[in-house]
Design an enzyme around this catalytic site. Structure first.
Site, PDB file in Angstrom:
ATOM      1  N   HIS A 188      61.889  56.630  93.971  1.00 49.33           N
ATOM      2  CA  HIS A 188      60.778  57.496  94.374  1.00 49.33           C
ATOM      3  C   HIS A 188      61.293  58.929  94.534  1.00 49.33           C
ATOM      4  O   HIS A 188      62.247  59.166  95.279  1.00 49.33           O
ATOM      5  CB  HIS A 188      60.187  57.045  95.705  1.00 49.33           C
ATOM      6  CG  HIS A 188      59.682  55.637  95.705  1.00 49.33           C
ATOM      7  ND1 HIS A 188      59.291  54.987  96.862  1.00 49.33           N
ATOM      8  CD2 HIS A 188      59.497  54.736  94.697  1.00 49.33           C
ATOM      9  CE1 HIS A 188      58.893  53.757  96.567  1.00 49.33           C
ATOM     10  NE2 HIS A 188      59.009  53.587  95.257  1.00 49.33           N
ATOM     11  N   TYR A 201      66.653  58.017 107.327  1.00 45.70           N
ATOM     12  CA  TYR A 201      66.475  59.260 106.583  1.00 45.70           C
ATOM     13  C   TYR A 201      65.602  60.257 107.354  1.00 45.70           C
ATOM     14  O   TYR A 201      64.594  59.893 107.950  1.00 45.70           O
ATOM     15  CB  TYR A 201      65.907  59.018 105.183  1.00 45.70           C
ATOM     16  CG  TYR A 201      64.607  58.262 105.104  1.00 45.70           C
ATOM     17  CD1 TYR A 201      63.408  58.904 104.845  1.00 45.70           C
ATOM     18  CD2 TYR A 201      64.581  56.868 105.265  1.00 45.70           C
ATOM     19  CE1 TYR A 201      62.212  58.213 104.745  1.00 45.70           C
ATOM     20  CE2 TYR A 201      63.388  56.159 105.163  1.00 45.70           C
ATOM     21  CZ  TYR A 201      62.203  56.842 104.906  1.00 45.70           C
ATOM     22  OH  TYR A 201      61.021  56.147 104.818  1.00 45.70           O
TER      23      TYR A 201
END
Length: 471
Positions: free
Chosen positions: A70, A133
Site C-alpha cells: 500500500h 508506525y
C-alpha cells in the site's frame, strides 16, 4: 534476537527518501528499552522532521502474516516493538524510480522512514509480532492510495514464505500488477492570485500539470473561518501567495486601510497557519515598501523593516508572520511589470498618443519583470535553497521613474526628452486624493539569491523586449 548497543545511524536505500535507521536498544536480564521516536535526536541525525500526528500498532499472531503493498499519501516511520518482519518497499511515485524495490528485515533495533507514495508491505517472521508506525496525517476516506500486487512479476519480491502458504487478505491478493498501476503524483502546488500579473507569469512558468492548481480570491477566500477545511491540505507541498492588496494610495483611506490589513495581514496569518500545520512550503511575495527609502546602500534581506505608509506596514506585518512558518521563502521585489496594467504600458500608451508626461525623478530603484519573479520562485523551490528572505529584482543600474519613462519613449521611437522630470512633492501637489508616502530609494541587494545560482534578468534588456512586444 534484538541487537543491543547500536548507535543511531541512518542508511540510504536504493529508493530515494527511503532510509533505514539503526536504533539504540538498551537491555539486560529484565528486558530492553529503546526510544522509538525522539524528534530532537533523530532530526539532528538527518531525519526529516515529518511531524507525526498518529501512532498505530498492528499486532500479528502468527508467522507468515502478510500485509499488502500500500502506498499512502503521507510519510511513515515504521518499526517493530516485538518480533521480526521481512519488509518490502516499492516506489510507486511518478518519476524515474517508479517500480524500484527494496527489502530488508526489521527487529526492535531497526526502523525505516517511508516517504509518501512508496508502497509498504511486510511478512512476519516470528509469532506475536507488533508492527508500529507513526504517520503525519490522520486517516481520511478522501485520501488517495496506490496499491501493488504482492505477487507482481516485475517487482519479483523474494518473500521468505511463499504467498500460497501465508495469511493474507483476498483484497491484497487482488491488487493490480505494476504495468496497471497509476503512479502517485507529487504533492500539489497552489498559486493564489492566479489572475494577477504574477499569477499569470507563474501559470506560464509552471503550466497546467495536474498537480498545479491556480485560485483567485473568489475561489479561495483567505478570510474564511473555514479555510483550514477548504482543501485536504496534506496533499499540498507548496503554496505561492501571489495575491495582495496593492492599492497603495487607497490603503491610506479608512476603507482602504481595512481592506489592506485584511488581505495582507489577516489573510496571510491564516495561510501561515495552514502551511505550518500541514508541512507546506509557503512562498510569499513582498515589497520594497517595507523600507523607508533612506538607506545609502542597496537594502539587504536582514535590514530592519521601516515602512512609511499603510501598504508598507501591512506588507511588513505579513513578512513577519510568514517568517514563522518552518518552510518559507519571502521573495522581496520592487516596481513589478507583467501582463496587465502597469507603469510601462501607461508610458508606452502616452508616447504613442503624443502626450508629454510629468514623471517623478526622485524615486529610484529597479523594475522587476514577472517572468523573472516566476523563474526565481521556481528556482528557490526546485534548488531547495535555504529557507528565508530573498531580494529579487531585475539587474542593472538603479534608475528613476523619469529615466525609465524616457527609455520607453526612445524604444518606441518617440523622443525621450518629452518626458518631464518632476519631484514627487510637486507631482502630487494639489491632488484631491489621498497620497501614500513612498520610499525614495528602493534598490535591493541581489547577492543572496545570486549565491543560490539564480541570475536575474538584465533590466534594460527586459524593458526593451517588453516595450517592443507591446507593438
Amino acid at each position: 534476537m534484538t541487537e543491543f548497543g547500536k548507535a543511531l545511524t541512518p542508511t540510504e536505500t536504493s529508493i530515494p527518501g527511503l532510509v533505514v535507521w539503526d536504533l539504540p536498544v538498551h537491555g539486560d536480564s529484565r528486558g530492553w528499552f529503546k526510544e522509538n521516536w525522539h524528534r530532537e535526536k533523530m532530526t539532528a541525525a538527518g531525519l526529516r522532521d515529518f511531524g507525526p500526528v498518529q501512532n498505530n500498532i498492528s499486532f500479528n499472531d502468527a508467522v507468515g502474516t502478510t500485509r499488502g503493498i500500500h502506498a499512502e499519501p503521507w510519510d511513515k516511520w515504521v518499526s517493530v516493538a516485538t518480533g521480526r518482519i521481512f519488509g518490502a518497499w516499492v516506489d510507486l511515485r511518478e518519476g524515474p524510480t517508479f517500480g524500484a524495490v527494496f527489502t530488508t528485515e526489521l527487529d526492535p533495533s531497526r526502523a525505516i522512514y517511508v516517504p509518501r507514495g512508496v508502497g509498504n508491505s511486510y511478512q512476519t517472521l516470528e509469532p506475536d509480532t507488533a508492527y508500529v508506525y507513526l504517520v503525519n496525517d490522520h486517516w481520511s476516506p478522501d485520501a488517495s492510495y496506490t496499491f501493488l500486487n504482492l505477487a507482481d512479476e516485475a517487482s519479483a519480491i523474494a518473500w521468505p514464505i511463499r504467498l500460497d502458504q501465508v495469511e493474507v487478505s483476498p483484497k491484497d491478493l487482488a491488487h493490480p500488477r505494476l504495468a496497471d498501476v497509476t503512479p502517485m503524483g507529487p504533492r500539489k502546488t497552489l498559486v493564489l492570485g492566479a489572475n494577477g500579473q504574477l499569477g499569470r507569469a507563474l501559470r506560464a512558468e509552471w503550466g497546467d500539470a495536474p498537480h498545479i492548481e491556480y485560485a483567485t480570491r473568489a475561489e479561495l477566500d483567505l478570510s474564511s473561518p473555514d479555510l483550514m477545511n477548504a482543501r485536504r491540505w496534506r496533499d499540498y507541498d507548496t503554496i505561492v501567495n501571489a495575491a495582495a492588496y496593492t492599492s497603495v494610495d487607497v490603503a491610506e483611506t479608512p476603507e482602504g486601510r481595512v481592506h489592506a490589513w485584511s488581505a495582507n495581514v489577516l489573510g496571510v496569518g491564516s495561510l501561515a497557519r495552514v502551511a505550518t500545520e500541514n508541512d507546506i512550503l509557503l512562498i510569499h511575495v513582498s515589497s520594497d515598501y517595507v523600507f523607508d527609502g533612506t538607506s545609502t546602500r542597496p537594502y539587504r534581506e536582514n535590514d530592519p523593516l521601516s515602512p512609511l505608509g499603510v501598504y508598507g506596514q501591512t506588507k511588513a506585518a505579513g513578512d513577519t508572520i510568514v517568517a514563522t512558518v518552518p518552510r518559507h521563502y519571502i521573495v522581496r521585489t520592487s516596481w513589478v511589470v507583467g501582463e496587465g496594467k502597469n507603469f510601462v504600458r501607461t508610458m508606452a500608451d502616452l508616447a504613442r498618443r503624443g502626450v508629454d508626461p510629468r514623471v517623478v525623478d526622485d524615486q529610484v530603484g529597479r523594475l522587476t519583470f514577472t517572468h523573472d519573479i516566476a523563474r526565481g520562485i521556481r528556482h528557490l523551490r526546485d534548488s531547495a535553497a535555504p529557507y528565508g528572505t530573498y531580494n529579487l529584482t531585475s539587474s542593472g543600474a538603479c534608475r528613476s521613474w523619469a529615466d525609465i519613462a524616457a527609455t520607453i519613449f526612445d524604444v518606441i521611437g518617440a523622443d525621450g526628452g518629452r518626458v518631464i522630470p518632476t519631484p514627487t512633492d510637486a507631482y502630487f501637489a494639489g491632488s484631491m486624493n489621498t497620497v501614500a508616502p513612498r520610499p525614495r530609494y528602493s534598490e535591493l541587494d541581489l547577492s543572496r539569491i545570486e549565491s543560490t545560482g539564480f541570475t536575474p534578468g538584465d533590466g534594460d534588456e527586459r524593458l526593451e523586449t517588453y516595450v517592443r512586444a507591446l507593438g
